[in-house]
Design a protein around this motif. Structure first.
Motif, short mmCIF file in Angstrom:
data_model
loop_
_atom_site.label_atom_id
_atom_site.label_comp_id
_atom_site.label_asym_id
_atom_site.label_seq_id
_atom_site.Cartn_x
_atom_site.Cartn_y
_atom_site.Cartn_z
N LEU A 1 3.72 -1.50 -2.47
CA LEU A 1 4.29 -0.23 -2.91
C LEU A 1 3.44 0.96 -2.47
CD1 LEU A 1 4.99 -1.33 -6.61
CD2 LEU A 1 6.66 -1.21 -4.77
N GLY A 2 2.40 0.70 -1.66
CA GLY A 2 1.39 1.72 -1.41
C GLY A 2 1.76 2.80 -0.42
N PHE A 3 2.93 2.72 0.23
CA PHE A 3 3.30 3.73 1.22
C PHE A 3 4.28 4.71 0.57
CE2 PHE A 3 5.93 5.16 4.91
CZ PHE A 3 4.91 5.87 5.55
N TYR A 4 3.83 5.93 0.35
CA TYR A 4 4.67 6.92 -0.33
C TYR A 4 4.13 8.32 -0.06
CZ TYR A 4 0.77 6.08 -3.58
OH TYR A 4 -0.48 5.89 -4.13
N ASP A 5 5.01 9.31 -0.22
CA ASP A 5 4.54 10.68 -0.27
C ASP A 5 4.31 11.10 -1.71
OD1 ASP A 5 7.20 10.73 -0.98
OD2 ASP A 5 7.69 12.53 0.15
N THR B 1 13.03 9.52 0.57
CA THR B 1 11.67 10.02 0.39
C THR B 1 10.94 9.89 1.72
OG1 THR B 1 10.67 7.90 -0.23
CG2 THR B 1 11.65 9.21 -2.00
N ARG B 2 9.78 10.49 1.79
CA ARG B 2 8.96 10.38 3.00
C ARG B 2 8.00 9.20 2.82
NH1 ARG B 2 4.63 14.30 5.45
NH2 ARG B 2 5.05 14.10 7.68
N GLY B 3 8.57 8.06 2.56
CA GLY B 3 7.78 6.86 2.30
C GLY B 3 8.71 5.73 1.95
N GLY B 4 8.30 4.88 1.00
CA GLY B 4 9.13 3.76 0.61
C GLY B 4 8.88 2.54 1.47
N ARG B 5 9.31 1.41 0.94
CA ARG B 5 8.94 0.14 1.56
C ARG B 5 9.59 -0.08 2.93
NH1 ARG B 5 9.58 -2.96 -4.15
NH2 ARG B 5 10.68 -1.01 -4.58
N VAL B 6 10.84 0.30 3.11
CA VAL B 6 11.50 0.08 4.40
C VAL B 6 10.79 0.81 5.51
CG1 VAL B 6 13.63 0.46 5.69
CG2 VAL B 6 13.75 -0.38 3.35
N LEU C 1 6.88 10.38 9.70
CA LEU C 1 8.27 10.44 9.29
C LEU C 1 8.67 11.90 9.09
CD1 LEU C 1 8.24 7.55 6.68
CD2 LEU C 1 9.17 7.48 8.98
N PRO C 2 9.96 12.20 9.22
CA PRO C 2 10.40 13.60 9.07
C PRO C 2 10.07 14.14 7.68
CG PRO C 2 12.14 12.23 10.01
CD PRO C 2 11.06 11.30 9.58
N VAL C 3 9.73 15.41 7.61
CA VAL C 3 9.48 16.07 6.33
C VAL C 3 10.80 16.19 5.58
CG1 VAL C 3 8.70 18.19 5.22
CG2 VAL C 3 7.50 17.31 7.23
N ILE C 4 10.77 15.89 4.27
CA ILE C 4 11.97 15.95 3.45
C ILE C 4 11.84 17.11 2.46
CG2 ILE C 4 13.30 14.75 1.66
CD1 ILE C 4 12.72 12.15 3.04
N LYS C 5 12.87 17.90 2.37
CA LYS C 5 12.93 19.00 1.40
C LYS C 5 13.61 18.48 0.14
CE LYS C 5 12.99 23.15 -0.38
NZ LYS C 5 11.76 23.75 -0.95
N TYR C 6 12.84 18.38 -0.94
CA TYR C 6 13.39 17.88 -2.19
C TYR C 6 14.03 19.03 -2.97
CZ TYR C 6 10.63 13.80 -1.00
OH TYR C 6 10.11 12.71 -0.35
#
Length: 959
Positions: free
Chosen positions: A111-115, A173-178, A571-576
């Motif tokens: 689970l360690g890959f996340y923004d 998200t700018r992360g996640g397992r996939v 990964l592309p920047v995501i605007k939340y």
């Protein structure tokens, strides 16, 4: 009466299991109300709960239109911070509820890959809510009557449910397992080593690595493939169609209606694409010059966190799926175990003399919290000494001069870096890096001169995990790397350079960082992945490397330095979404509005003596402090005569340091065996009133658990319609039933330290003890006197030479006596005949006291003793499903056994024992994707008088 209500009541309680757990009465509870959520939380985590509330509204803005579904009511979110476990859960049964735990994932976790770890977690769980809540067809009308129990999408296989949410957590998200390198490493390695699971193989809980993570891994990558091929609307259409069908499991039919392709055909294509991508990666790496790894360990599971033990070579952590997690040592080519560490994450460090090892391990506090603390294992005495108390400490490191201890400490979702004197841990601390805005700190290691600490740090503002350094004496932390890659496991190679692992090429490799120039060199080039570097005293490079069976310890003898990649493919920047919080309100938690009935479970059926119908009405509050149920049933005789009824109420409360529950019952029923006159049993109406209170007092531990139970029951029994019978000449004078109090006090004591591992075929190590005592006595207002006592002991001894083979010894006994009338009886003998198909459907396992090799109820008496010895062993790890069919075979295992025992009156020394021998084969199965159990085919031969050849097929039973 056996009916579907048995299953449904169990389901109600399974979705609110936290209601049966104890709590810290010092905690206060609050609720944040937002436009679409009620966020409940306990005192001390206000900031964390507020972040969850904001992110939940983000999730709704993103996913409600994307998945084309809007829940009818607000979703309840429980924010919890009582466990040092990164996790969450969601259910739509009865009401929409999410549970969010406040512990961030460890840096090396899947689970360690996340923004933002909290955003990934909340998004994942809210996708579950929207997916499972998508309900159509007849289900809404059914739920209007019985409560929210018909949720067809919840009958989909686990790989579908978890894969769907894991896909969306990653794409939004700018992360996640996939998107993470770990997920890709697991799939790539399985493809290259020929261990990719087929669609049927992922439908259960495989014994092969990665076990329970298989549903998330394969499901999410499969959806990534399918949605790329057919568009994300495939998922929405599937959920609407499948969620409208009362008859479940039509997966291929639903897929074919949407896309013209079955899930099975697309799975085969997905497998081929995964294999092709893996082969392309291997060819590229080999063309660049692949590093050779010499494996030191070769068993499935997790092996790593190598540490230099001065004077003793290398130690490491291992959890091989077939035994307890432990620290072991490699010296002179031989691996020896040092000590076991259940509940430990794996990291630790030696003191400079190599005599003591500091590590972190979960610890139970106030019987409520499970937090990590620091401990020291002393090799001279082979004992463990606790260093911290409730600090939520992990990743300890000892300075080379032996003076300092540094570690990361969790503070309600954010972390700080703490320094203490090793020999004065109880004294004042010094915070080297304060708990900045939701930062995460991992893997601190000292410099050779003990004057600085390097560590891995994730920051919320950047969404990155980079390497940092901080002086021990004074000064601010300084950033060493700055990219979107996961930079992990820093360790000093020399005073001027550190080694670390990073996925900056998309594959985890080992790198060297020059602390003066900050230039990076790449030291390894592998196909699968390597991490956790360590240079030993001879200059060898130790690593943890990945195989399709898990993580192994290895050595890279030839290191070839190359310039490190200068740019990471971000990964592309995501605007939340921007969330307006002006309308959010915070109030004290009020459970009362939520205690209205949630579910109604109708009950009806035919029994041998007549018919019965009734139902159960149940509810519980979202946090789980209060749980209640009301039940009622009407019964009749064979010809609609001898009518009776049974009404009961139950309530439990979990805001105390003990479990507490109270039950009340009123029953009127035809007693057909309590009055013997005129040479026959005479039927009469018996009526009873029962009020029962009980408390459970747990003493929780990491290694063992003890639980005491106390109960007090008031029961008044009266009679109506006693038949006026004229005794026949020569009859024994009938005993006329009388109205009376039959009050009862109970005591139970249960202890266990039994262990079972991921690939175990049985409980494998440890023992358990149980005692249950029930008394009826005038002292508690009872008009009758009786005593019932039962006891059991179970021991499990692993075969030291053959893994997964176990000798199980099971002993049980009981005694019942009465000074006020007829005494109860125990019976021993073979199992009663069982309708296996019905038992599988209704999850009614075979059980009870069984003496195999004899007819049922072969012996009876107010006492019994039963001893069983069985030798248990694996035959085949099957991990076999059949496409989308809801049938899965996990393990095939066997047992040879010997039973001996008797039921009797008087003294055991005067009795004949009845013995038998036999064998069983057991098929560990899962039906309907979630109904697990054992199919048992056995043969027993009774060696004593009355013994028979006993061939049986049963569902259930302990193993």
């Amino acid at each position: 009466m056996r009916s579907l209500s048995v299953v449904l009541v169990a389901m109600v309680m399974s979705w609110c299991t936290h209601a049966w757990a104890i709590d810290d009465p010092e905690l206060e509870y609050f609720t944040i109300t937002t436009p679409h959520f009620y966020v409940h939380y306990h005192s001390g985590i206000e900031d964390l709960a507020w972040r969850v509330a904001v992110i939940s509204e983000e999730a709704h803005q993103i996913f409600a239109p994307l998945l084309e579904w809007e829940p009818a009511r607000r979703t309840h979110v429980n924010v919890l911070d009582k466990l040092d476990i990164a996790n969450g859960s969601a259910t739509v049964y009865a009401r929409n509820t999410m549970n969010i735990y406040g512990m961030p994932p460890e840096s090396d976790s899947v689970l360690g890959f996340y923004d933002d770890w909290l955003r990934v977690l909340v998004y994942h769980e809210y996708v579950h809510i929207l997916h499972l809540d998508t309900i159509g067809g007849a289900s809404p009308y059914i739920n209007f009557v019985i409560g929210k129990q018909s949720n067809p999408n919840q009958t989909a296989p686990r790989w579908f449910i978890e894969g769907f949410a894991t896909y969306h957590e990653s794409k939004r998200t700018r992360g996640g397992r996939v998107s993470g390198s770990t997920w890709k490493m697991w799939a790539r390695t399985a493809a290259l080593e020929g261990t990719l699971l087929d669609l049927g193989g992922v439908a259960g809980s495989p014994t092969q690595w990665p076990g329970g993570n298989s549903a998330y891994l394969y499901g999410s990558l499969f959806f990534d493939y399918v949605f790329d091929r057919h568009g994300e609307d495939f998922g929405n259409q599937f959920n609407r169609i499948y969620g409208s069908r009362l008859i479940p499991w039509s997966l291929n039919q639903t897929s074919e209606e949407i896309s013209g392709e079955t899930l099975e055909s697309m799975w085969n294509q997905f497998t081929a694409v995964t294999q092709a991508r893996a082969q392309a990666t291997r060819q590229r790496v080999r063309a660049e010059g692949e590093s050779e790894i010499r494996s030191i360990t070769r068993r499935a599971g997790s092996h790593g966190f190598a540490r230099l033990r001065p004077g003793h070579s290398i130690s490491f952590y291992h959890f091989d799926l077939e035994s307890s997690p432990a620290y072991s040592q490699l010296a002179e080519g031989k691996i020896t175990e040092l000590f076991e560490i259940p509940g430990g994450p794996g990291t630790g460090d030696w003191t400079p003399d190599g005599k003591n090892f500091v590590f972190s391990q979960s610890n139970v506090i106030k019987n409520t919290y499970s937090y990590q603390d620091l401990f020291m294992w002393r090799s001279a005495t082979r004992t463990t000494h606790r260093l911290t108390h409730g600090e939520r400490a992990r990743d300890p490191a000892v300075s080379p001069d032996g003076r300092w201890l540094v570690y990361a400490r969790n503070k309600n979702g954010t972390m700080e870096l703490v320094l203490r004197e090793l020999n004065r841990v109880s004294r004042a601390e010094r915070v080297l890096v304060s708990d900045a805005d939701w930062q995460q700190i991992a893997g601190p290691r000292f410099s050779p001169d003990s004057k600085s600490v390097v560590f891995s740090r994730w920051m919320l503002d950047s969404g990155q995990r980079d390497l940092w350094i901080v002086p021990v004496d004074a000064g601010a932390p300084r950033q060493l790397t700055d990219d979107f890659a996961l930079d992990l496991d820093p360790v000093y190679e020399s005073p001027s350079s550190i080694l670390f692992s990073s996925d900056r090429t998309g594959i985890f490799n080992i790198y060297r960082l020059n602390l003066e120039s900050l230039e990076v060199e790449k030291l390894t080039n592998v196909v699968n992945g390597v991490m956790q570097p360590l240079r030993d005293e001879s200059g060898q490079l130790w690593v943890t490397h990945y195989t399709s069976e898990g993580y192994d310890l290895g050595v890279i003898d030839e290191v070839r330095s190359a310039p490190g990649p200068s740019v990471y493919d971000e990964l592309p920047v995501i605007k939340y979404p921007d969330i307006d919080t002006s309308g959010f309100t915070t109030t004290d938690y009020n459970p009362l509005p939520e205690l209205l009935p949630l579910v109604f479970i109708p009950e009806f059926g035919l029994i041998t003596t007549g018919s019965a119908f009734g139902g159960v009405l149940a509810g519980y509050d979202p946090v789980g402090h209060h749980t209640w149920s009301l039940s009622g049933a009407l019964t009749t005789g064979r010809e609609l005569t001898d009518q009776g009824y049974n009404f009961a109420a139950q309530y439990s409360y979990s805001r105390l340091p003990v479990d507490f529950a109270v039950q009340a019952r009123h029953r009127l029923y035809p007693n057909q065996r309590g009055f013997f006159a005129a040479s026959d049993f005479q039927t009469f109406l018996e009526e009873d009133y029962v009020l029962r209170g009980q408390i459970g007092i747990p003493f929780r531990g990491i290694f063992d658990n003890l639980r005491l139970g106390l109960s007090l029951q008031a029961q008044y029994v009266t009679f109506d319609g006693l038949p006026d019978v004229e005794p026949d000449p020569g009859d024994i004078q009938p005993s006329i039933p009388e109205s009376q109090w039959q009050n009862q006090a109970g005591l139970s004591v249960n202890y266990t330290n039994v262990e079972r591992y991921p690939r175990s075929v049985s409980s494998e190590k440890g023992f358990s003890l149980g005692l249950n005592l029930s008394l009826q006595n005038p002292f508690i207002g009872s008009d009758v006197q009786s005593m019932t006592v039962s006891y059991n002991a179970n021991a499990y001894l692993p075969n030291p030479w053959i893994p997964r083979h176990v000798l199980a010894l099971n002993y049980a006994g009981g005694h019942v006596s009465s000074a006020s009338g007829r005494t109860g009886q125990y019976t021993l003998g073979g199992a009663l005949p069982q309708d296996v198909l019905t038992s599988v459907i209704f999850q009614e396992p075979a059980g009870g006291r069984v003496l195999r090799g004899y007819p049922p109820a072969h012996v009876r008496g107010p006492n019994f003793q039963l001893l069983t010895a069985s030798y248990r062993f694996p035959i085949l790890d099957m991990d076999e499903g059949f496409g989308t069919l809801p049938v899965y075979f996990r393990q095939f295992k066997g047992s040879v056994f010997a039973d001996t025992g008797t039921a009797y009156q008087g003294f055991l020394a005067d009795q004949d024992l009845f013995s038998s021998v036999g064998a069983e084969v057991i098929l560990n199965t899962t039906f309907a994707y979630y109904l697990a159990g054992n199919l048992r085919l056995g043969y027993a031969y009774g060696l004593s008088d009355g013994g028979i050849h006993d061939l049986y097929l049963l569902f259930g039973g302990g193993f």
